[in-house]
Design a protein around this motif. Structure first.
Motif, PDB file in Angstrom:
ATOM      1  N   ASP A 252     -21.931  -7.770  84.189  1.00 49.79           N
ATOM      2  CA  ASP A 252     -21.881  -8.455  85.486  1.00 49.79           C
ATOM      3  C   ASP A 252     -23.093  -8.070  86.335  1.00 49.79           C
ATOM      4  O   ASP A 252     -23.717  -8.920  86.976  1.00 49.79           O
ATOM      5  CB  ASP A 252     -20.596  -8.107  86.227  1.00 49.79           C
ATOM      6  N   ILE A 253     -23.376  -6.768  86.346  1.00 55.84           N
ATOM      7  CA  ILE A 253     -24.501  -6.289  87.162  1.00 55.84           C
ATOM      8  C   ILE A 253     -25.813  -6.847  86.627  1.00 55.84           C
ATOM      9  O   ILE A 253     -26.686  -7.295  87.377  1.00 55.84           O
ATOM     10  CB  ILE A 253     -24.537  -4.747  87.179  1.00 55.84           C
ATOM     11  N   ARG A 254     -25.962  -6.812  85.278  1.00 64.27           N
ATOM     12  CA  ARG A 254     -27.186  -7.312  84.675  1.00 64.27           C
ATOM     13  C   ARG A 254     -27.374  -8.802  84.972  1.00 64.27           C
ATOM     14  O   ARG A 254     -28.485  -9.248  85.291  1.00 64.27           O
ATOM     15  CB  ARG A 254     -27.140  -7.086  83.170  1.00 64.27           C
ATOM     16  N   SER A 255     -26.261  -9.567  84.909  1.00 66.14           N
ATOM     17  CA  SER A 255     -26.338 -10.999  85.190  1.00 66.14           C
ATOM     18  C   SER A 255     -26.749 -11.255  86.638  1.00 66.14           C
ATOM     19  O   SER A 255     -27.577 -12.131  86.930  1.00 66.14           O
ATOM     20  CB  SER A 255     -24.988 -11.659  84.907  1.00 66.14           C
ATOM     21  N   GLN A 259     -30.151 -13.140  88.030  1.00 69.89           N
ATOM     22  CA  GLN A 259     -30.121 -14.249  88.997  1.00 69.89           C
ATOM     23  C   GLN A 259     -30.979 -13.921  90.218  1.00 69.89           C
ATOM     24  O   GLN A 259     -31.661 -14.789  90.772  1.00 69.89           O
ATOM     25  CB  GLN A 259     -28.690 -14.524  89.415  1.00 69.89           C
ATOM     26  N   GLU A 260     -30.948 -12.666  90.618  1.00 69.41           N
ATOM     27  CA  GLU A 260     -31.748 -12.260  91.759  1.00 69.41           C
ATOM     28  C   GLU A 260     -33.235 -12.350  91.439  1.00 69.41           C
ATOM     29  O   GLU A 260     -34.046 -12.769  92.274  1.00 69.41           O
ATOM     30  CB  GLU A 260     -31.374 -10.826  92.157  1.00 69.41           C
ATOM     31  N   LEU A 261     -33.588 -11.963  90.207  1.00 65.46           N
ATOM     32  CA  LEU A 261     -34.986 -12.067  89.802  1.00 65.46           C
ATOM     33  C   LEU A 261     -35.454 -13.508  89.795  1.00 65.46           C
ATOM     34  O   LEU A 261     -36.592 -13.822  90.160  1.00 65.46           O
ATOM     35  CB  LEU A 261     -35.178 -11.459  88.412  1.00 65.46           C
ATOM     36  N   ALA A 262     -34.542 -14.405  89.350  1.00 63.63           N
ATOM     37  CA  ALA A 262     -34.901 -15.823  89.302  1.00 63.63           C
ATOM     38  C   ALA A 262     -35.160 -16.364  90.697  1.00 63.63           C
ATOM     39  O   ALA A 262     -36.004 -17.247  90.899  1.00 63.63           O
ATOM     40  CB  ALA A 262     -33.793 -16.612  88.616  1.00 63.63           C
ATOM     41  N   TYR A 375     -34.328  -2.802  87.997  1.00 63.97           N
ATOM     42  CA  TYR A 375     -32.873  -2.860  87.775  1.00 63.97           C
ATOM     43  C   TYR A 375     -32.203  -1.573  88.250  1.00 63.97           C
ATOM     44  O   TYR A 375     -31.139  -1.611  88.871  1.00 63.97           O
ATOM     45  CB  TYR A 375     -32.586  -3.093  86.292  1.00 63.97           C
ATOM     46  N   ALA A 376     -32.830  -0.438  87.976  1.00 62.94           N
ATOM     47  CA  ALA A 376     -32.246   0.849  88.383  1.00 62.94           C
ATOM     48  C   ALA A 376     -32.124   0.953  89.894  1.00 62.94           C
ATOM     49  O   ALA A 376     -31.167   1.535  90.423  1.00 62.94           O
ATOM     50  CB  ALA A 376     -33.104   1.997  87.836  1.00 62.94           C
ATOM     51  N   LEU A 382     -25.946  -3.858  93.819  1.00 60.56           N
ATOM     52  CA  LEU A 382     -25.344  -5.046  93.218  1.00 60.56           C
ATOM     53  C   LEU A 382     -23.905  -4.781  92.800  1.00 60.56           C
ATOM     54  O   LEU A 382     -23.042  -5.657  92.933  1.00 60.56           O
ATOM     55  CB  LEU A 382     -26.177  -5.489  92.011  1.00 60.56           C
ATOM     56  N   LYS A 383     -23.626  -3.587  92.316  1.00 61.56           N
ATOM     57  CA  LYS A 383     -22.267  -3.237  91.915  1.00 61.56           C
ATOM     58  C   LYS A 383     -21.325  -3.290  93.117  1.00 61.56           C
ATOM     59  O   LYS A 383     -20.219  -3.840  93.040  1.00 61.56           O
ATOM     60  CB  LYS A 383     -22.260  -1.839  91.299  1.00 61.56           C
TER      61      LYS A 383
END
Length: 627
Positions: A252-255, A259-262, A375-376, A382-383
């Motif tokens: 979920d966090i990775r997704s 999306q945020e990067l996009a 991401y880190a 995001l969590k």
């Protein structure tokens, strides 16, 4: 069925009815029938002129919106007393109509051109270029429920009544002699003595008997009735209880991160400096020409940009720093400024740029790009965001479920068990509210003492304490009002009696001292334990003594031959004082500026007084009928 209607319509009675309708239409129009069905008396008439329901409803709605906006985010429309609001708005409309009729009766007039000028000059209706924007004008009016024609009519009425008021303001005046007299009084100083009697010392000497307490209690036993109270049972739903960060998976966090990067666009920040040329008394072209002239001097090397900013910029916040505005991204500056800045090359100086503040010369000093967070860096936030979003959805769903369960249940047991909530209980409290956040909440108080909960013994609907918290309440116990015993209120009564007797004693002592001093005795002869406090050449409202002493001293007359100027007064906090004026000193010179200010102030006060008398006269003679 249609055949039956056709047959009946051929009868003599039906033909007579149709004939009457035709005659009515011919003589009076369709409105004659519609009006009969929709006729509604105007809420008020002023000298035969109706105040329409539409005007009243519109003004009530505008006032309601203003009240709700003042209440803030937790505004509760139910807290507004609609009857009182309607009455107050109607009174205001009546007063406005009376003034409007008075203005029209004096042939006062507002031209359409004047209204146009006022609307065009109103900054609320202007776009980013500082000019009137029709779309902005209509959008602003829509937010308050007005059309352009309605707004023009309201503006015309306001200007007409203001025109009459201005007539009083412009024709009222004060004479130089009046202003000079006031200036002398304002600059006057006095020599003052005062002696105080302490409330604390007087209280210590008062003794209250049981008989006095009983007599005071018997004077009005009804004042010692307790407030009717209730004890509530309640269950609380809290959005935070639904938040579960552990339920958020790595996927979920990775997704969410992807999306945020996009959505993320590698933006840049630009370090700019500017020189502002304000639009002063000259034309707009003068400001633009001045900016262009300074730009030419900078480009020619005659001036540096920083030196030009220090000399010419009208922006005090940046001028001393060479016009530097630091690094900023998009969305910080106004449109034309930002568009120009982000189209420039590093080191470039722009041509004059027009904004609502004036003309700017912009210099781009540096550019730096921003990078997407790793991401880190984003994962913990995001969590938490995903957990909060999930909790909000679960909370809304549970709130709907709570509403259904509490409505159909005979008590709180079922909704509590279904939703896993704990039934809690409040302390007893009355309609004035309790000592906790829950029992002091206006929404809870209204529900707790409503007929549905008191008489019908129902559960309340969910009451939202905030966006994240809601409760359902139920009256667990009613405690009726009762009369308290003397023992329960004895401390209160004793405090009242002690205060009254101490105040009366001080007042008597102060008045006796005034009599004795007026008769020629000295303070030492009356009471050797007392001593004067003295101040020389005191001005009005001086802070060197109690304010009440100062004001009393300037209310007292001058001391006469063998007749001292004395007064007994009560001070803030309950003490008493005797004030004496020994001397009055007039100023040697009059402050001409103060005299002129007082002259204008006195003229304005007279204008207000005359206009108020005029309004009172209009109201007294107006024929007002409220329906």
């Amino acid at each position: 069925m249609l055949q039956t209607i056709r047959e009946n319509s051929q009868g003599i009675i039906a033909k007579v009815i149709v004939g009457l309708i035709i005659v009515t239409f011919a003589l009076f129009g369709v409105e004659s029938l519609i009006g009969l069905a929709n006729s509604e008396r105007a809420p008020a008439e002023v000298n035969g002129q109706e105040i329409s329901n539409i005007d009243l409803q519109r003004e009530v709605e505008l006032q309601r919106r203003q009240i709700l906006s003042q209440m803030g985010e937790d505004a509760d429309p139910a807290a507004i007393d609609e009857v009182a609001l309607r009455r107050a708005v109607l009174d205001r409309l009546i007063d406005r109509e009376i003034l409007l009729q008075s203005a029209k009766g004096q042939d006062l007039y507002i031209s359409e051109q004047m209204i146009d000028q006022i609307i065009v000059a109103d900054t609320s209706f202007q776009g980013e270029d500082g000019r009137f924007d029709r779309n902005q004008f209509e959008a602003v009016l829509r937010t308050v429920g007005l059309t352009p024609l309605m707004y023009r009519d309201q503006l015309r009425k306001a200007l007409l009544t203001a025109q009459e008021r201005n007539a009083y303001a412009l024709s009222s005046f004060a004479t130089p002699a009046q202003a000079e007299q006031l200036a002398k009084l304002a600059a006057q100083t006095r020599d003052i003595d005062w002696v105080t009697f302490s409330l604390e010392e007087s209280l210590a000497k008062v003794e209250i008997t049981q008989e006095q307490l009983q007599a005071r209690y018997d004077e009005n036993p009804q004042r010692f009735m307790t407030e009717a109270q209730v004890v509530l049972s309640y269950i609380e739903l809290n959005q935070s209880d639904f938040a579960d960060p552990d339920s958020v998976t790595e996927a979920d966090i990775r997704s969410a991160y992807e999306q945020e990067l996009a959505r993320f666009q590698a933006d840049e920040e630009r370090q700019a400096a500017h020189i502002l040329f304000e639009l002063g008394e000259g034309s707009e072209g003068d400001a633009r020409d001045a900016a262009e002239a300074v730009r030419e001097r900078i480009l020619s090397g005659e001036l540096s940009f920083a030196a030009a900013a220090a000399e010419f910029s009208a922006d005090p916040g940046s001028a001393t720093a060479g016009g530097d505005l630091g690094f900023n991204g998009r969305g910080v500056f106004v449109g034309p400024f930002e568009d120009t800045l982000f189209a420039m090359q590093e080191g470039e100086i722009s041509a004059p740029v027009r904004t609502e503040f004036g003309y700017h010369l912009i210099q781009l000093n540096a550019v730096r790009a921003t990078e997407a967070p790793s991401y880190a860096e984003r994962a913990p936030a995001l969590k938490a965001e995903l957990a909060a979003a999930s909790a909000e959805a679960d909370y809304v769903e549970a709130l709907d479920r709570l509403a259904d369960l509490s409505f159909s249940a005979a008590d709180l047991q079922v909704p509590a068990e279904e939703l896993g909530l704990e039934i809690q209980q409040t302390e007893a409290f009355g309609q004035s509210g309790g000592n906790t956040e829950l029992t002091a909440n206006p929404k809870v108080l209204r529900a707790a003492f409503s007929n549905e909960l008191l008489d019908e013994e129902l559960n309340s609907s969910p009451i939202e304490l905030s966006r994240e918290r809601a409760v359902v309440i139920r009256v667990q116990q009613e405690i009726p009002a009762r009369q308290q015993t003397l023992a329960e209120v004895q401390d209160l009564l004793e405090s009242e009696l002690r205060q009254e007797q101490a105040m009366a004693s001080m007042k008597d002592r102060a008045e006796q001292l005034v009599e004795a001093l007026s008769a020629g005795q000295t303070l030492e002869q009356v009471d050797p334990m007392l001593a004067w406090n003295s101040a020389e050449g005191v001005a009005r409202d001086a802070g060197s003594m109690p304010l009440n002493v100062n004001r009393a001293a300037f209310e007292l007359p001058r001391a006469g031959e063998g007749k001292p100027s004395l007064k007994a007064i009560e001070l803030v906090g309950g003490d008493y004082a005797v004030v004496r004026v020994r001397g009055v000193h007039e100023p040697e010179e009059i402050d001409e500026l103060l005299a002129e200010q007082l002259k204008q102030s006195l003229g304005a006060r007279q204008a207000d007084s005359f206009f108020s008398a005029h309004v009172q006269g209009l109201n007294a003679t107006a024929e007002v009928e409220r329906n």
